[in-house]
Scaffold this motif. Structure first.
Motif, mmCIF file in Angstrom:
data_model
loop_
_atom_site.group_PDB
_atom_site.id
_atom_site.type_symbol
_atom_site.label_atom_id
_atom_site.label_comp_id
_atom_site.label_asym_id
_atom_site.label_seq_id
_atom_site.Cartn_x
_atom_site.Cartn_y
_atom_site.Cartn_z
ATOM 1 N N VAL A 153 0.861 -1.239 0.114
ATOM 2 C CA VAL A 153 0.030 -0.074 -0.140
ATOM 3 C C VAL A 153 0.897 1.344 -0.028
ATOM 4 C CG1 VAL A 153 -1.422 1.212 1.272
ATOM 5 C CG2 VAL A 153 -2.066 -1.192 0.963
ATOM 6 N N TYR A 156 1.979 1.823 -3.369
ATOM 7 C CA TYR A 156 1.053 2.269 -4.223
ATOM 8 C C TYR A 156 0.775 3.686 -4.100
ATOM 9 C CZ TYR A 156 -3.800 2.547 -6.324
ATOM 10 O OH TYR A 156 -4.794 3.049 -7.131
ATOM 11 N N VAL A 160 1.439 6.402 -7.043
ATOM 12 C CA VAL A 160 0.120 6.910 -7.767
ATOM 13 C C VAL A 160 0.157 8.322 -7.630
ATOM 14 C CG1 VAL A 160 -2.135 6.985 -7.657
ATOM 15 C CG2 VAL A 160 -1.158 4.650 -7.940
ATOM 16 N N LYS A 339 -2.188 5.123 -13.059
ATOM 17 C CA LYS A 339 -2.782 4.528 -11.679
ATOM 18 C C LYS A 339 -3.297 3.015 -12.111
ATOM 19 C CE LYS A 339 -6.383 5.928 -8.465
ATOM 20 N NZ LYS A 339 -7.171 7.365 -8.246
ATOM 21 N N GLN A 340 -4.024 2.929 -13.525
ATOM 22 C CA GLN A 340 -4.188 1.569 -13.605
ATOM 23 C C GLN A 340 -3.013 0.595 -14.010
ATOM 24 O OE1 GLN A 340 -6.156 3.098 -17.121
ATOM 25 N NE2 GLN A 340 -8.202 2.397 -16.590
ATOM 26 N N THR A 342 -0.287 0.921 -12.098
ATOM 27 C CA THR A 342 0.472 0.709 -11.162
ATOM 28 C C THR A 342 -0.587 -0.479 -10.236
ATOM 29 O OG1 THR A 342 1.097 3.124 -10.781
ATOM 30 C CG2 THR A 342 1.030 1.781 -8.799
ATOM 31 N N ARG A 343 -1.846 -0.556 -10.562
ATOM 32 C CA ARG A 343 -2.695 -1.596 -9.875
ATOM 33 C C ARG A 343 -2.438 -2.923 -10.503
ATOM 34 N NH1 ARG A 343 -8.437 1.772 -9.439
ATOM 35 N NH2 ARG A 343 -7.820 2.659 -7.682
ATOM 36 N N ILE A 344 -2.475 -2.803 -11.862
ATOM 37 C CA ILE A 344 -2.036 -4.089 -12.502
ATOM 38 C C ILE A 344 -0.816 -4.823 -12.047
ATOM 39 C CG2 ILE A 344 -1.417 -5.476 -14.564
ATOM 40 C CD1 ILE A 344 -3.436 -3.520 -15.872
ATOM 41 N N LEU A 346 0.939 -3.924 -9.213
ATOM 42 C CA LEU A 346 1.195 -4.335 -7.683
ATOM 43 C C LEU A 346 0.127 -5.508 -7.460
ATOM 44 C CD1 LEU A 346 1.447 -0.929 -5.829
ATOM 45 C CD2 LEU A 346 3.263 -2.543 -6.419
ATOM 46 N N SER A 347 -0.787 -5.789 -8.040
ATOM 47 C CA SER A 347 -1.921 -6.956 -7.808
ATOM 48 C C SER A 347 -0.913 -8.402 -8.413
ATOM 49 C CB SER A 347 -3.225 -6.971 -8.869
ATOM 50 O OG SER A 347 -3.753 -5.774 -8.811
#
Ligand code: TRP
Length: 448
Positions: A153, A156, A160, A339-340, A342-344, A346-347
Protein backbone atom coordinates in the motif's frame (compact mmCIF):
# COMPACT_ATOMS: atom_id res chain seq x y z
CA UNK A 1 10.44 12.82 -25.05
CA UNK A 2 12.99 15.57 -25.53
CA UNK A 3 11.44 17.91 -23.06
CA UNK A 4 12.06 15.63 -20.10
CA UNK A 5 13.67 17.53 -17.28
CA UNK A 6 17.38 16.97 -16.86
CA UNK A 7 19.07 16.51 -13.53
CA UNK A 8 20.24 19.93 -12.43
CA UNK A 9 23.12 18.73 -10.34
CA UNK A 10 25.52 15.85 -10.30
CA UNK A 11 24.41 15.04 -6.76
CA UNK A 12 20.81 14.66 -7.98
CA UNK A 13 21.83 11.98 -10.48
CA UNK A 14 23.99 10.15 -8.01
CA UNK A 15 21.50 10.36 -5.15
CA UNK A 16 18.65 8.81 -7.16
CA UNK A 17 20.81 6.07 -8.55
CA UNK A 18 22.23 5.34 -5.11
CA UNK A 19 18.66 5.29 -3.74
CA UNK A 20 17.87 2.52 -6.21
CA UNK A 21 21.15 0.68 -5.65
CA UNK A 22 21.32 0.76 -1.85
CA UNK A 23 18.61 -1.41 -0.39
CA UNK A 24 17.95 -4.85 0.99
CA UNK A 25 20.48 -6.08 -1.56
CA UNK A 26 23.27 -4.57 0.51
CA UNK A 27 21.89 -4.97 4.00
CA UNK A 28 20.04 -8.25 3.82
CA UNK A 29 21.09 -10.17 0.69
CA UNK A 30 24.81 -9.40 0.69
CA UNK A 31 25.57 -10.78 4.18
CA UNK A 32 23.37 -13.80 3.57
CA UNK A 33 25.01 -14.77 0.27
CA UNK A 34 28.50 -14.08 1.63
CA UNK A 35 27.61 -16.40 4.50
CA UNK A 36 26.26 -19.21 2.34
CA UNK A 37 29.02 -18.97 -0.29
CA UNK A 38 32.08 -19.25 1.89
CA UNK A 39 33.02 -15.72 2.92
CA UNK A 40 36.25 -14.16 1.60
CA UNK A 41 36.41 -16.08 -1.65
CA UNK A 42 32.91 -14.89 -2.48
CA UNK A 43 33.73 -11.30 -1.59
CA UNK A 44 36.74 -11.29 -3.89
CA UNK A 45 34.74 -12.74 -6.78
CA UNK A 46 31.96 -10.25 -6.08
CA UNK A 47 34.33 -7.25 -6.23
CA UNK A 48 35.82 -8.64 -9.43
CA UNK A 49 32.32 -8.93 -10.96
CA UNK A 50 31.36 -5.38 -9.93
CA UNK A 51 34.52 -3.72 -11.19
CA UNK A 52 35.10 -5.70 -14.35
CA UNK A 53 31.56 -6.46 -15.53
CA UNK A 54 29.20 -4.33 -13.45
CA UNK A 55 30.78 -0.95 -14.11
CA UNK A 56 30.93 -1.25 -17.93
CA UNK A 57 27.35 -2.55 -18.04
CA UNK A 58 26.16 0.23 -15.78
CA UNK A 59 27.79 2.76 -18.11
CA UNK A 60 26.10 1.03 -21.04
CA UNK A 61 22.63 1.26 -19.53
CA UNK A 62 23.20 4.94 -18.72
CA UNK A 63 24.47 5.52 -22.25
CA UNK A 64 21.43 3.91 -23.90
CA UNK A 65 19.13 6.15 -21.86
CA UNK A 66 21.11 9.32 -22.41
CA UNK A 67 21.37 8.69 -26.16
CA UNK A 68 17.77 7.57 -26.66
CA UNK A 69 16.25 10.00 -24.11
CA UNK A 70 13.61 7.42 -23.31
CA UNK A 71 12.94 4.58 -20.91
CA UNK A 72 13.85 0.92 -21.36
CA UNK A 73 10.70 -0.18 -23.16
CA UNK A 74 11.38 2.16 -26.08
CA UNK A 75 15.15 2.42 -25.91
CA UNK A 76 16.03 -0.77 -27.72
CA UNK A 77 13.74 -0.17 -30.64
CA UNK A 78 15.06 3.38 -30.99
CA UNK A 79 18.67 2.19 -31.23
CA UNK A 80 18.06 -0.72 -33.59
CA UNK A 81 15.33 -1.50 -36.10
CA UNK A 82 15.58 -5.20 -35.29
CA UNK A 83 12.55 -5.86 -33.08
CA UNK A 84 14.13 -8.94 -31.54
CA UNK A 85 16.27 -6.80 -29.21
CA UNK A 86 13.09 -5.84 -27.39
CA UNK A 87 13.51 -9.18 -25.65
CA UNK A 88 16.02 -7.45 -23.33
CA UNK A 89 13.24 -5.13 -22.22
CA UNK A 90 10.79 -8.02 -21.66
CA UNK A 91 13.36 -10.01 -19.69
CA UNK A 92 13.93 -6.97 -17.50
CA UNK A 93 10.24 -6.62 -16.80
CA UNK A 94 9.94 -10.30 -15.90
CA UNK A 95 12.98 -9.99 -13.62
CA UNK A 96 11.65 -6.89 -11.87
CA UNK A 97 8.26 -8.49 -11.17
CA UNK A 98 9.83 -11.67 -9.80
CA UNK A 99 12.27 -9.67 -7.64
CA UNK A 100 9.44 -7.51 -6.33
CA UNK A 101 7.54 -10.67 -5.36
CA UNK A 102 10.05 -11.67 -2.68
CA UNK A 103 11.57 -8.22 -2.00
CA UNK A 104 8.17 -7.13 -0.71
CA UNK A 105 8.17 -10.08 1.69
CA UNK A 106 11.56 -9.18 3.15
CA UNK A 107 10.47 -5.52 3.29
CA UNK A 108 7.44 -6.72 5.25
CA UNK A 109 9.77 -8.42 7.75
CA UNK A 110 11.62 -5.11 8.10
CA UNK A 111 8.37 -3.28 8.84
CA UNK A 112 7.45 -5.91 11.45
CA UNK A 113 10.85 -5.38 13.06
CA UNK A 114 10.26 -1.64 13.05
CA UNK A 115 6.92 -2.23 14.77
CA UNK A 116 8.56 -4.50 17.34
CA UNK A 117 11.32 -1.93 17.87
CA UNK A 118 8.77 0.74 18.61
CA UNK A 119 7.12 -1.55 21.15
CA UNK A 120 10.61 -2.27 22.56
CA UNK A 121 9.95 -5.99 22.14
CA UNK A 122 13.57 -7.07 21.78
CA UNK A 123 14.72 -5.69 25.06
CA UNK A 124 16.38 -8.18 27.38
CA UNK A 125 16.03 -11.06 24.92
CA UNK A 126 18.90 -13.44 24.20
CA UNK A 127 20.02 -14.24 20.65
CA UNK A 128 18.28 -17.61 20.94
CA UNK A 129 14.98 -16.00 21.91
CA UNK A 130 15.18 -13.45 19.11
CA UNK A 131 15.83 -16.26 16.66
CA UNK A 132 12.96 -18.32 18.04
CA UNK A 133 10.61 -15.35 17.74
CA UNK A 134 11.65 -14.81 14.13
CA UNK A 135 11.01 -18.43 13.21
CA UNK A 136 7.60 -18.28 14.91
CA UNK A 137 6.79 -15.09 13.04
CA UNK A 138 7.85 -16.55 9.69
CA UNK A 139 5.90 -19.74 10.16
CA UNK A 140 2.70 -17.87 10.93
CA UNK A 141 0.83 -17.67 7.60
CA UNK A 142 -1.03 -14.40 8.29
CA UNK A 143 1.14 -12.01 10.23
CA UNK A 144 3.93 -11.60 7.67
CA UNK A 145 1.31 -11.14 4.92
CA UNK A 146 -0.22 -8.26 6.82
CA UNK A 147 3.09 -6.40 6.72
CA UNK A 148 3.57 -7.22 3.05
CA UNK A 149 0.16 -5.70 2.39
CA UNK A 150 1.13 -2.58 4.35
CA UNK A 151 4.32 -2.20 2.34
CA UNK A 152 2.46 -2.71 -0.95
CA UNK A 153 0.00 0.00 0.00
CA UNK A 154 2.87 2.38 0.81
CA UNK A 155 4.32 1.72 -2.64
CA UNK A 156 0.94 2.24 -4.27
CA UNK A 157 0.37 5.58 -2.60
CA UNK A 158 3.83 6.86 -3.46
CA UNK A 159 3.69 5.67 -7.07
CA UNK A 160 0.17 6.88 -7.82
CA UNK A 161 0.44 10.21 -6.07
CA UNK A 162 3.63 10.78 -8.06
CA UNK A 163 5.49 11.63 -4.88
CA UNK A 164 8.54 9.60 -5.80
CA UNK A 165 10.46 12.86 -6.04
CA UNK A 166 9.55 13.65 -2.44
CA UNK A 167 10.77 10.25 -1.30
CA UNK A 168 14.00 10.76 -3.20
CA UNK A 169 14.49 14.13 -1.50
CA UNK A 170 13.88 12.57 1.89
CA UNK A 171 16.32 9.80 1.10
CA UNK A 172 19.00 12.39 0.30
CA UNK A 173 19.05 13.00 4.03
CA UNK A 174 18.13 9.55 5.28
CA UNK A 175 20.69 7.58 3.26
CA UNK A 176 23.69 9.53 4.61
CA UNK A 177 22.16 8.97 8.05
CA UNK A 178 21.97 5.22 7.39
CA UNK A 179 25.61 5.37 6.43
CA UNK A 180 26.56 7.03 9.71
CA UNK A 181 24.57 4.51 11.74
CA UNK A 182 26.23 1.63 9.96
CA UNK A 183 29.59 3.11 10.89
CA UNK A 184 28.53 3.39 14.55
CA UNK A 185 27.29 -0.22 14.55
CA UNK A 186 30.44 -1.50 12.90
CA UNK A 187 32.67 0.25 15.43
CA UNK A 188 30.65 -1.46 18.14
CA UNK A 189 30.69 -4.84 16.39
CA UNK A 190 34.46 -4.62 16.06
CA UNK A 191 34.87 -4.47 19.81
CA UNK A 192 33.07 -7.80 20.26
CA UNK A 193 35.01 -10.99 21.03
CA UNK A 194 34.24 -12.59 17.66
CA UNK A 195 35.49 -9.59 15.66
CA UNK A 196 38.73 -11.18 14.52
CA UNK A 197 37.05 -14.39 13.39
CA UNK A 198 34.28 -12.42 11.66
CA UNK A 199 36.70 -10.23 9.76
CA UNK A 200 38.74 -13.25 8.76
CA UNK A 201 35.62 -14.91 7.48
CA UNK A 202 34.81 -12.15 5.00
CA UNK A 203 38.25 -10.76 4.21
CA UNK A 204 40.46 -13.84 4.10
CA UNK A 205 39.77 -15.66 0.84
CA UNK A 206 40.18 -19.39 0.57
CA UNK A 207 40.77 -19.61 -3.16
CA UNK A 208 39.77 -23.25 -3.31
CA UNK A 209 36.20 -22.13 -2.57
CA UNK A 210 35.83 -20.27 -5.89
CA UNK A 211 33.64 -22.56 -7.96
CA UNK A 212 31.22 -21.98 -10.84
CA UNK A 213 28.39 -21.82 -8.33
CA UNK A 214 30.14 -19.16 -6.25
CA UNK A 215 30.97 -17.20 -9.39
CA UNK A 216 27.34 -17.21 -10.51
CA UNK A 217 26.16 -16.15 -7.06
CA UNK A 218 28.71 -13.31 -7.05
CA UNK A 219 27.71 -12.19 -10.51
CA UNK A 220 24.03 -12.26 -9.58
CA UNK A 221 24.66 -10.33 -6.37
CA UNK A 222 26.77 -7.74 -8.25
CA UNK A 223 23.97 -7.09 -10.74
CA UNK A 224 21.29 -7.18 -8.08
CA UNK A 225 23.08 -4.72 -5.86
CA UNK A 226 23.90 -2.23 -8.63
CA UNK A 227 20.36 -2.56 -10.12
CA UNK A 228 21.76 -3.70 -13.47
CA UNK A 229 19.88 -5.85 -15.96
CA UNK A 230 16.26 -4.68 -15.91
CA UNK A 231 16.79 -1.34 -17.62
CA UNK A 232 16.05 1.00 -14.72
CA UNK A 233 19.46 2.61 -15.22
CA UNK A 234 18.37 3.37 -18.79
CA UNK A 235 15.57 5.47 -17.35
CA UNK A 236 17.99 7.23 -14.98
CA UNK A 237 20.41 7.80 -17.87
CA UNK A 238 17.65 9.44 -19.89
CA UNK A 239 17.68 12.29 -17.36
CA UNK A 240 21.44 12.84 -17.57
CA UNK A 241 22.85 15.90 -19.28
CA UNK A 242 24.45 15.22 -22.65
CA UNK A 243 27.92 15.81 -21.33
CA UNK A 244 27.65 13.96 -18.00
CA UNK A 245 30.67 11.87 -17.16
CA UNK A 246 29.41 8.25 -17.29
CA UNK A 247 32.51 6.62 -15.84
CA UNK A 248 32.73 9.00 -12.89
CA UNK A 249 29.01 8.65 -12.12
CA UNK A 250 29.04 4.84 -12.37
CA UNK A 251 32.20 4.60 -10.31
CA UNK A 252 30.83 6.78 -7.52
CA UNK A 253 27.58 4.80 -7.35
CA UNK A 254 29.40 1.47 -7.34
CA UNK A 255 31.80 2.58 -4.60
CA UNK A 256 29.01 3.82 -2.32
CA UNK A 257 27.12 0.59 -2.95
CA UNK A 258 30.16 -1.55 -2.13
CA UNK A 259 30.92 0.42 1.03
CA UNK A 260 27.36 -0.04 2.36
CA UNK A 261 27.49 -3.78 1.69
CA UNK A 262 30.93 -4.09 3.30
CA UNK A 263 29.77 -2.20 6.38
CA UNK A 264 26.84 -4.60 6.67
CA UNK A 265 29.33 -7.48 6.50
CA UNK A 266 31.69 -5.88 9.02
CA UNK A 267 28.76 -5.57 11.43
CA UNK A 268 27.15 -8.95 10.94
CA UNK A 269 30.03 -11.44 10.90
CA UNK A 270 31.77 -10.27 14.09
CA UNK A 271 28.37 -10.55 15.82
CA UNK A 272 27.72 -14.00 14.38
CA UNK A 273 31.06 -15.32 15.57
CA UNK A 274 30.73 -13.63 18.95
CA UNK A 275 27.49 -15.51 19.58
CA UNK A 276 28.86 -18.73 18.13
CA UNK A 277 26.22 -18.76 15.39
CA UNK A 278 26.58 -20.20 11.89
CA UNK A 279 27.16 -17.69 9.06
CA UNK A 280 25.31 -20.01 6.70
CA UNK A 281 21.81 -19.59 8.08
CA UNK A 282 20.46 -17.81 4.98
CA UNK A 283 17.75 -15.18 4.58
CA UNK A 284 17.09 -14.70 8.30
CA UNK A 285 20.72 -13.71 9.02
CA UNK A 286 20.30 -9.95 9.64
CA UNK A 287 16.99 -10.36 11.40
CA UNK A 288 18.63 -12.45 14.05
CA UNK A 289 22.00 -10.73 14.41
CA UNK A 290 21.16 -7.01 14.32
CA UNK A 291 18.65 -7.04 17.20
CA UNK A 292 21.05 -9.20 19.22
CA UNK A 293 23.84 -6.68 18.61
CA UNK A 294 21.66 -3.81 19.68
CA UNK A 295 20.83 -5.47 22.99
CA UNK A 296 24.52 -5.19 23.80
CA UNK A 297 24.75 -1.50 22.93
CA UNK A 298 23.49 1.42 24.98
CA UNK A 299 20.05 2.84 24.05
CA UNK A 300 18.82 -0.26 22.15
CA UNK A 301 15.31 1.17 21.85
CA UNK A 302 16.57 4.30 20.10
CA UNK A 303 18.99 2.46 17.79
CA UNK A 304 16.55 -0.18 16.70
CA UNK A 305 13.77 2.27 15.80
CA UNK A 306 16.21 4.42 13.86
CA UNK A 307 17.88 1.49 12.15
CA UNK A 308 14.73 -0.28 10.99
CA UNK A 309 13.16 3.00 9.85
CA UNK A 310 16.17 3.65 7.66
CA UNK A 311 16.23 0.10 6.30
CA UNK A 312 12.54 0.40 5.46
CA UNK A 313 13.21 3.65 3.58
CA UNK A 314 16.16 2.09 1.74
CA UNK A 315 13.89 -0.82 0.76
CA UNK A 316 11.19 1.61 -0.37
CA UNK A 317 13.46 3.62 -2.69
CA UNK A 318 14.54 0.31 -4.23
CA UNK A 319 11.03 -1.13 -4.69
CA UNK A 320 9.96 2.13 -6.31
CA UNK A 321 12.81 1.82 -8.79
CA UNK A 322 11.87 -1.82 -9.42
CA UNK A 323 8.22 -0.86 -10.05
CA UNK A 324 9.06 2.01 -12.35
CA UNK A 325 10.24 -0.10 -15.30
CA UNK A 326 7.14 -2.31 -15.38
CA UNK A 327 4.74 0.59 -14.81
CA UNK A 328 6.05 2.65 -17.70
CA UNK A 329 5.93 -0.47 -19.86
CA UNK A 330 2.29 -1.29 -19.00
CA UNK A 331 1.49 2.40 -19.29
CA UNK A 332 2.90 2.71 -22.81
CA UNK A 333 2.11 -0.73 -24.26
CA UNK A 334 -1.52 -0.98 -23.22
CA UNK A 335 -2.25 2.75 -23.18
CA UNK A 336 -3.46 2.60 -19.59
CA UNK A 337 -2.98 5.49 -17.23
CA UNK A 338 -0.43 5.42 -14.46
CA UNK A 339 -2.93 4.51 -11.79
CA UNK A 340 -4.27 1.53 -13.77
CA UNK A 341 -0.76 0.41 -14.65
CA UNK A 342 0.31 0.59 -11.00
CA UNK A 343 -2.75 -1.42 -9.93
CA UNK A 344 -2.07 -4.16 -12.45
CA UNK A 345 1.58 -4.42 -11.50
CA UNK A 346 1.02 -4.41 -7.75
CA UNK A 347 -1.77 -7.01 -8.02
CA UNK A 348 0.61 -9.32 -9.82
CA UNK A 349 3.29 -8.63 -7.24
CA UNK A 350 0.79 -9.27 -4.42
CA UNK A 351 0.11 -12.76 -5.78
CA UNK A 352 3.80 -13.61 -6.04
CA UNK A 353 4.50 -12.08 -2.63
CA UNK A 354 1.76 -14.21 -1.06
CA UNK A 355 3.30 -17.36 -2.49
CA UNK A 356 6.78 -16.26 -1.32
CA UNK A 357 5.59 -15.41 2.14
CA UNK A 358 3.73 -18.70 2.50
CA UNK A 359 6.92 -20.58 1.54
CA UNK A 360 7.87 -20.30 5.20
CA UNK A 361 4.60 -21.78 6.45
CA UNK A 362 1.73 -23.38 4.52
CA UNK A 363 3.74 -23.87 1.31
CA UNK A 364 7.05 -24.90 2.85
CA UNK A 365 6.80 -28.33 1.26
CA UNK A 366 6.04 -26.97 -2.19
CA UNK A 367 9.37 -27.17 -4.03
CA UNK A 368 10.53 -26.06 -7.47
CA UNK A 369 13.95 -27.48 -8.41
CA UNK A 370 14.37 -28.32 -4.75
CA UNK A 371 13.75 -24.71 -3.69
CA UNK A 372 10.78 -23.07 -2.01
CA UNK A 373 8.91 -20.45 -4.02
CA UNK A 374 10.79 -17.74 -2.13
CA UNK A 375 14.25 -19.18 -2.83
CA UNK A 376 13.32 -20.05 -6.37
CA UNK A 377 12.22 -16.45 -7.08
CA UNK A 378 15.46 -15.17 -5.57
CA UNK A 379 17.59 -17.62 -7.55
CA UNK A 380 15.91 -17.29 -10.92
CA UNK A 381 15.84 -13.49 -10.89
CA UNK A 382 19.25 -12.66 -9.44
CA UNK A 383 21.26 -15.58 -10.76
CA UNK A 384 19.58 -16.15 -14.13
CA UNK A 385 17.49 -13.25 -15.41
CA UNK A 386 19.74 -10.34 -14.38
CA UNK A 387 22.96 -11.91 -15.76
CA UNK A 388 21.04 -12.90 -18.91
CA UNK A 389 19.88 -9.29 -19.25
CA UNK A 390 23.49 -8.17 -18.81
CA UNK A 391 24.72 -10.70 -21.37
CA UNK A 392 22.23 -9.56 -24.03
CA UNK A 393 22.87 -5.91 -23.20
CA UNK A 394 26.61 -6.34 -23.69
CA UNK A 395 26.05 -8.08 -27.03
CA UNK A 396 23.62 -5.39 -28.12
CA UNK A 397 25.88 -2.48 -27.14
CA UNK A 398 29.10 -4.17 -28.19
CA UNK A 399 27.93 -5.36 -31.59
CA UNK A 400 25.03 -3.12 -32.67
CA UNK A 401 26.29 0.30 -31.65
CA UNK A 402 29.05 1.98 -33.69
CA UNK A 403 32.40 1.71 -31.92
CA UNK A 404 33.38 5.36 -32.45
CA UNK A 405 30.06 6.52 -31.13
CA UNK A 406 30.59 4.31 -28.05
CA UNK A 407 34.07 5.67 -27.51
CA UNK A 408 32.78 9.21 -27.79
CA UNK A 409 29.82 8.60 -25.47
CA UNK A 410 31.82 6.82 -22.80
CA UNK A 411 34.78 9.18 -22.69
CA UNK A 412 32.84 12.43 -22.94
CA UNK A 413 33.96 14.98 -20.39
CA UNK A 414 36.65 12.71 -19.01
CA UNK A 415 40.35 13.53 -18.88
CA UNK A 416 41.33 9.89 -18.56
CA UNK A 417 43.32 8.23 -21.38
CA UNK A 418 41.37 6.89 -24.38
CA UNK A 419 43.03 3.50 -23.84
CA UNK A 420 40.97 3.00 -20.70
CA UNK A 421 37.73 3.48 -22.64
CA UNK A 422 38.95 1.15 -25.39
CA UNK A 423 39.48 -1.39 -22.61
CA UNK A 424 35.92 -0.86 -21.38
CA UNK A 425 34.60 -1.41 -24.89
CA UNK A 426 36.69 -4.58 -25.14
CA UNK A 427 35.05 -5.80 -21.93
CA UNK A 428 31.57 -5.10 -23.28
CA UNK A 429 32.20 -6.59 -26.68
CA UNK A 430 34.18 -9.71 -25.80
CA UNK A 431 34.93 -10.30 -22.14
CA UNK A 432 31.45 -9.79 -20.66
CA UNK A 433 29.59 -12.04 -23.14
CA UNK A 434 32.22 -14.76 -22.95
CA UNK A 435 32.61 -14.70 -19.17
CA UNK A 436 28.88 -14.62 -18.43
CA UNK A 437 28.28 -17.46 -20.92
CA UNK A 438 31.06 -19.52 -19.34
CA UNK A 439 29.61 -18.98 -15.87
CA UNK A 440 26.20 -20.11 -17.14
CA UNK A 441 27.69 -23.14 -18.87
CA UNK A 442 29.59 -24.15 -15.76
CA UNK A 443 26.23 -24.39 -14.01
CA UNK A 444 25.02 -26.94 -16.49
CA UNK A 445 27.83 -29.14 -15.28
CA UNK A 446 29.70 -28.91 -18.59
CA UNK A 447 33.09 -28.46 -16.96
CA UNK A 448 32.64 -30.98 -14.19
N1 TRP B 1 19.69 -2.73 -5.92
C1 TRP B 1 18.62 -2.86 -5.00
C2 TRP B 1 19.14 -3.45 -3.72
O1 TRP B 1 20.32 -3.63 -3.58
C3 TRP B 1 17.48 -3.68 -5.58
C4 TRP B 1 17.04 -3.16 -6.90
C5 TRP B 1 16.42 -1.97 -7.13
C6 TRP B 1 17.26 -3.79 -8.13
N2 TRP B 1 16.23 -1.83 -8.48
C7 TRP B 1 16.73 -2.91 -9.12
C8 TRP B 1 17.85 -5.00 -8.51
C9 TRP B 1 16.82 -3.24 -10.45
C10 TRP B 1 17.91 -5.31 -9.86
C11 TRP B 1 17.42 -4.44 -10.82
O2 TRP B 1 18.40 -3.72 -2.84
Amino acid sequence: MNDRALFATKIGVIASTVGSAVGLGNLWRFPYVVGTNGGGAFLLTYLFCILLLGLPLMMSEFMVGRKGRCNASVAFSSLSSDKRWNVIGYLGIAASIIILGYYMVVSGWVVDYLYQSIGNDFVGKTGEEIKGDFVDFQSNPFKPLMWVAAFLVANYIILVRGVTKGIEKASNILMPLLFIILIVFSVYALTMPGAKKGLEFIFKPDFSMITGKVFLAALGQAFFSLSIGIGILITFGSYFKNNSNLLATSFTVAMLDIVVALLAGVIIFPVIFSFGDAPTQGPELIFVTIPSLMQHMGFPHFWSILFFTLVAVAALTSTISLCEVAISFINEKFSLNRKQATRILLSLVAILATLSSLSFSTLSEFKMFDMTFFSFSDYISANILLPLGGLLLSIFIGWRVDKNLLLHEFSLNSKLPKGLFKGIIFVIKYLAPILISLIFLSQLGIFN
